[in-house]
Design a protein around this motif. Sequence first.
Motif, short mmCIF file in Angstrom:
data_model
loop_
_atom_site.label_atom_id
_atom_site.label_comp_id
_atom_site.label_asym_id
_atom_site.label_seq_id
_atom_site.Cartn_x
_atom_site.Cartn_y
_atom_site.Cartn_z
N ALA A 278 0.84 -1.20 0.00
CA ALA A 278 0.00 0.00 0.00
C ALA A 278 0.87 1.25 0.00
O ALA A 278 0.50 2.26 -0.57
N ALA B 328 -7.10 -11.18 -1.32
CA ALA B 328 -6.67 -10.34 -0.20
C ALA B 328 -5.75 -9.23 -0.69
O ALA B 328 -5.89 -8.06 -0.31
N GLU B 329 -4.83 -9.60 -1.54
CA GLU B 329 -3.90 -8.63 -2.11
C GLU B 329 -4.65 -7.56 -2.90
O GLU B 329 -4.42 -6.35 -2.76
N GLN B 331 -7.75 -6.64 -2.65
CA GLN B 331 -8.56 -5.77 -1.80
C GLN B 331 -7.70 -4.81 -0.99
O GLN B 331 -8.12 -3.68 -0.71
N MET B 332 -6.50 -5.26 -0.63
CA MET B 332 -5.59 -4.37 0.10
C MET B 332 -5.26 -3.16 -0.78
O MET B 332 -5.31 -2.01 -0.33
N ALA B 336 -6.33 0.82 -0.25
CA ALA B 336 -5.32 1.89 -0.20
C ALA B 336 -5.63 2.95 -1.25
O ALA B 336 -5.56 4.15 -0.98
#
Lengths: 301, 375
Positions: A278, B328-329, B331-332, B336
């Motif tokens: 992120a 999961a990746e 959605q992360m 962000a």
Amino acid sequence: MVTGKGGVGKSTVSAALAVLAARAGKRVLVCEVNARERIAPLLGAPPAGAQIREARPGLFTLNVTPPDAMREYGIMVLKFRTIYDAVFENRLVRHFLRVIPSLAELVMLGKILFEAKSEERGRPRWDVVIVDAPATGHAVQLLRVPSALLDTVPAGPLRGDAEWMQALLLDPARTALAIVTLPEEMPVNEAIDLDAQVRSELGVPRAALFVNAMPEARFTHEEEARLESLAGEPPPLGPAAAAARLQALRAEQAQRYLARARAALDLPTTVLPLLPVAEWGAAAVERIADAIAAAPPEPAP
Amino acid sequence: MTPVRDTTAGRRIVVCVGSGGVGKTTVAAAIALDRALAGGRVLVCTIDPARRLANALGLTSLGNVESRVPDHKFAEAGLRAKGELHAMMLDVKRTWDDLVARHAPDPARRERILKNRLYQQMSSALAGSQEYMAMEKLYELATDRDYDLIVLDTPPTAHALDFLDAPDRILDFLGNDAARVLLAPAIGAGKLGLRLAQLGGGYVAKTLARFTGQAALSDLGDFLQGFQGMYEGFKDRAGAVRALLSRPEVGFVLVTSPSPISIDEAMAFHERLHAESMPVAGLVANRVTPDLWPGAAPLPSPEDLASPLGERGGNDRGFARRLAETLAEHQMLAAAERRALERLFEAVSAPYAVVPRLESDVHDLRGLARLAERL
Ligand SMILES: Nc1ncnc2c1ncn2[C@@H]1O[C@H](COP(=O)(O)OP(=O)(O)OP(=O)(O)O)[C@@H](O)[C@H]1O
Ligand SMILES: Nc1ncnc2c1ncn2[C@@H]1O[C@H](COP(=O)(O)OP(=O)(O)OP(=O)(O)O)[C@@H](O)[C@H]1O
Ligand SMILES: [Mg+2]
Ligand SMILES: [Mg+2]
């Protein structure tokens, strides 16, 4: 010298190469060229401004800007600070110098290459100088300056500087150019054009290609075929399959552009992973450095 | 909802700006295509389009040639245009030469400028030259042609604001006061030393020449002398372009990627447009990771996926685990990006569109039409 299209990861690769050199015990200077300072933050250090600063042990950063480089260069040529101040701090003259095309590039490149050849107590001051060069077009303008001067400028201090700068830039024992690209159409095309220009015109020794942000080939062709229909299922399977399908398509597209880059460029190639993080910072740079260390460049075909 | 499509609908000129690689060229082409499909007579002026996009638009060469996208290209993409789509690629050098020809008082002067080495360097390589010529071309197109809509793409600058600043920098160069004091009026390159000597004593001249070389000074003197008397024309013209860009029939579309760096640029650009009273039509957040798991439910574990997978062809080699990880990746990143974009949409009150990262890059009319749907 690290260059490539805007946004492809030049600063990241520069920072990672610097980390690797520092890990190997070398004294490293990373130069940015009139940029919004990115390198020090990517190394987890506060912005350094226009001074040489130690970001971590043995690893120094510098953002080269035209006014500072001009001043240093001016003082170097003229030998006396008082003359520089009298002449160059004159508002009219400053303005005038600012508009002579290529003068800014000349003094910035001069500053960088001067660092590269400078010595302290009989030893080179830096083991490695890494230049996070501007994006393609501006990098070419920067690297072209010495030869352009040699074509036009008669004997004088300027010509003398152009001569040693050009000799240093073209010496394969001392200088290497790395091209960074993404596995996408425009960046790859730009890398290919740049490489051709370096070969035919600039003559700077070409050393490496970094294909950055490569998505992992995570699914087999069979699985990919299944994902198409699974994506229509209700949650939780449907959304998971949809995400996987997008990942697979992206990886496949990237493979095509990687293949195109490889076929067109006879350069030792290092493929760097797309990191799903992120926030892009020092931790990501460490991982990119690890990836470079773990994957010695594949030799050119 | 199609907010950006709606706010650009009434405009006659749309300018797509944003930092490098965010999708300016693609969005410009999509906006143009969209209006042409709806019945407008539209021109998109592109700058360095990706080769395949250029092919899709039927563009084969530079030269500022406006060419109409033929009907069969639409048909191949399963589209039918009620209006007309015209496209061109900006030719920077040619635009410069045209500009010089327009302002030169006589052919001899024109030739003198076109042959000057500094001019040649400036017209092809000087930073900002592309931006300046894009504006220049836009003005010409906007005043000489009768398109319902002209969409201008902007050059791949590192910093979006360069688009507004570069023309001034170049005009500054052409109309440089300092240089003028040093070199003009009415002195030949040969008398340069003399003129310099008048400025603050002989040592200034000698020092300058030592620094830049006499040749560089002479070239510059010759160059500026060539432009003598033309500067006013250039400046008036640039003023007219500025005035044009402030008219309500114009709309800037700020294109950004969801990355913080590109968002910061879009915000800075917006502030600047606001300060200069230039009209903003909207924001396009492009290549955004779509939210595939809306709501607050926890993401599925590999076990959650294993049983439905088992019923639908099996769960070999940790397929379920890889699916769970990929979601999961995904959605992360989506989360962000959403946080970063919320900051933008809060700070900038303008209509905005969120365009997802499409399955493949956008290089044909069909892809452009799909993208336009999301505007
Ligand atoms: N391997 C990677 N995986 C995922 N994201 C990456 C990767 N490399 C770079 N990025 C993303 O791309 C952004 C740009 O990277 P970087 O600043 O290194 O590019 P650059 O070529 O120096 O850009 P500029 O042309 O603006 O100087 C980073 O902030 C990061 O978000
Ligand atoms: N929504 C999208 N989904 C997937 N790919 C996209 C999307 N928008 C643009 N692209 C792709 O991204 C790449 C860059 O887009 P584009 O050339 O329009 O950017 P740009 O801002 O004009 O770049 P530059 O600053 O280099 O001129 C192209 O390959 C394009 O096909
Ligand atoms: Mg950078
Ligand atoms: Mg573009």
